[in-house]
Design a protein around this motif. Structure first.
Motif, mmCIF file in Angstrom:
data_model
loop_
_atom_site.group_PDB
_atom_site.id
_atom_site.type_symbol
_atom_site.label_atom_id
_atom_site.label_comp_id
_atom_site.label_asym_id
_atom_site.label_seq_id
_atom_site.Cartn_x
_atom_site.Cartn_y
_atom_site.Cartn_z
ATOM 1 N N ALA A 1 41.121 127.596 -0.064
ATOM 2 C CA ALA A 1 41.022 128.259 -1.368
ATOM 3 C C ALA A 1 41.820 129.560 -1.378
ATOM 4 O O ALA A 1 42.486 129.881 -2.365
ATOM 5 N N GLY A 2 41.778 130.292 -0.303
ATOM 6 C CA GLY A 2 42.532 131.546 -0.219
ATOM 7 C C GLY A 2 44.037 131.336 -0.171
ATOM 8 O O GLY A 2 44.797 132.087 -0.783
ATOM 9 N N GLU A 3 44.472 130.319 0.554
ATOM 10 C CA GLU A 3 45.911 130.048 0.667
ATOM 11 C C GLU A 3 46.525 129.627 -0.657
ATOM 12 O O GLU A 3 47.649 129.998 -0.964
ATOM 13 N N PHE A 4 45.803 128.837 -1.431
ATOM 14 C CA PHE A 4 46.350 128.294 -2.672
ATOM 15 C C PHE A 4 45.817 128.996 -3.921
ATOM 16 O O PHE A 4 46.102 128.570 -5.031
ATOM 17 N N ASN A 5 45.022 130.063 -3.709
ATOM 18 C CA ASN A 5 44.454 130.846 -4.802
ATOM 19 C C ASN A 5 43.604 129.966 -5.726
ATOM 20 O O ASN A 5 43.715 130.037 -6.949
ATOM 21 N N TRP A 6 42.767 129.128 -5.128
ATOM 22 C CA TRP A 6 41.869 128.244 -5.857
ATOM 23 C C TRP A 6 40.469 128.852 -5.838
ATOM 24 O O TRP A 6 40.153 129.717 -5.033
ATOM 25 N N LEU B 1 34.339 127.921 -4.920
ATOM 26 C CA LEU B 1 33.253 127.008 -5.300
ATOM 27 C C LEU B 1 33.766 125.589 -5.499
ATOM 28 O O LEU B 1 33.223 124.641 -4.940
ATOM 29 N N TRP B 2 34.833 125.430 -6.286
ATOM 30 C CA TRP B 2 35.347 124.083 -6.565
ATOM 31 C C TRP B 2 36.002 123.456 -5.340
ATOM 32 O O TRP B 2 35.960 122.241 -5.162
ATOM 33 N N THR B 3 36.581 124.259 -4.492
ATOM 34 C CA THR B 3 37.144 123.722 -3.254
ATOM 35 C C THR B 3 36.027 123.154 -2.381
ATOM 36 O O THR B 3 36.168 122.071 -1.811
ATOM 37 N N ARG B 4 34.910 123.867 -2.298
ATOM 38 C CA ARG B 4 33.771 123.373 -1.518
ATOM 39 C C ARG B 4 33.148 122.143 -2.165
ATOM 40 O O ARG B 4 32.732 121.213 -1.466
ATOM 41 N N VAL B 5 33.057 122.119 -3.496
ATOM 42 C CA VAL B 5 32.483 120.967 -4.192
ATOM 43 C C VAL B 5 33.328 119.725 -3.932
ATOM 44 O O VAL B 5 32.799 118.655 -3.605
ATOM 45 N N ILE B 6 34.636 119.840 -4.059
ATOM 46 C CA ILE B 6 35.527 118.699 -3.838
ATOM 47 C C ILE B 6 35.481 118.248 -2.377
ATOM 48 O O ILE B 6 35.448 117.049 -2.085
ATOM 49 N N GLY B 7 35.452 119.194 -1.458
ATOM 50 C CA GLY B 7 35.346 118.840 -0.047
ATOM 51 C C GLY B 7 34.043 118.138 0.279
ATOM 52 O O GLY B 7 34.012 117.163 1.032
ATOM 53 N N LYS C 1 44.316 128.214 11.938
ATOM 54 C CA LYS C 1 44.204 129.323 12.881
ATOM 55 C C LYS C 1 43.258 130.376 12.327
ATOM 56 O O LYS C 1 43.146 130.571 11.133
ATOM 57 N N ASN C 2 42.595 131.061 13.218
ATOM 58 C CA ASN C 2 41.669 132.103 12.827
ATOM 59 C C ASN C 2 42.462 133.387 12.575
ATOM 60 O O ASN C 2 42.705 134.157 13.461
ATOM 61 N N LYS C 3 42.888 133.567 11.323
ATOM 62 C CA LYS C 3 43.642 134.761 10.978
ATOM 63 C C LYS C 3 42.886 135.541 9.917
ATOM 64 O O LYS C 3 42.096 134.984 9.175
ATOM 65 N N PRO C 4 43.108 136.824 9.821
ATOM 66 C CA PRO C 4 42.397 137.621 8.812
ATOM 67 C C PRO C 4 42.773 137.164 7.413
ATOM 68 O O PRO C 4 43.916 136.819 7.131
ATOM 69 N N ARG C 5 41.783 137.168 6.534
ATOM 70 C CA ARG C 5 41.996 136.737 5.161
ATOM 71 C C ARG C 5 42.015 137.957 4.256
ATOM 72 O O ARG C 5 41.299 138.916 4.499
ATOM 73 N N ASP C 6 42.795 137.884 3.183
ATOM 74 C CA ASP C 6 42.922 139.010 2.259
ATOM 75 C C ASP C 6 41.997 138.910 1.072
ATOM 76 O O ASP C 6 42.079 139.710 0.166
ATOM 77 N N PHE C 7 41.110 137.928 1.037
ATOM 78 C CA PHE C 7 40.269 137.749 -0.154
ATOM 79 C C PHE C 7 38.845 138.059 0.132
ATOM 80 O O PHE C 7 38.406 138.288 1.169
#
Length: 66
Positions: free
Chosen positions: A23-28, A31-37, A60-66
């Motif tokens: 969700a963070g990578e694609f700016n989605w 909630l909906w990413t988890r629902v679809i998964g 990879k375990n990298k820091p997230r900006d969101f």
């Protein structure tokens, strides 16, 4: 093993943080990413679970900006 435990303890991680990362990578919406998964795993447990496991190992375990 320490990396996996750190991923599980993260605030965005439910299991391994796969949905949060995608969700963070694609700016989605997270909630909906988890629902679809979840729907993918419920309707086809073998393929959905296998894809989730592969993504959990590849992301990879990298820091997230969101």
């Amino acid at each position: 093993m320490d990396k996996m435990i750190a991923r599980l303890a993260g605030p965005e991680a439910i299991i391994a943080g796969v949905a949060a990362h995608i969700a963070g990578e694609f700016n989605w919406s997270l909630l909906w990413t988890r629902v679809i998964g979840t729907m993918a795993v419920v309707f086809n447990p073998f393929i959905g679970g296998l894809v989730y496991l592969v993504l959990a190992l590849l992301i990879k375990n990298k820091p997230r900006d969101f």
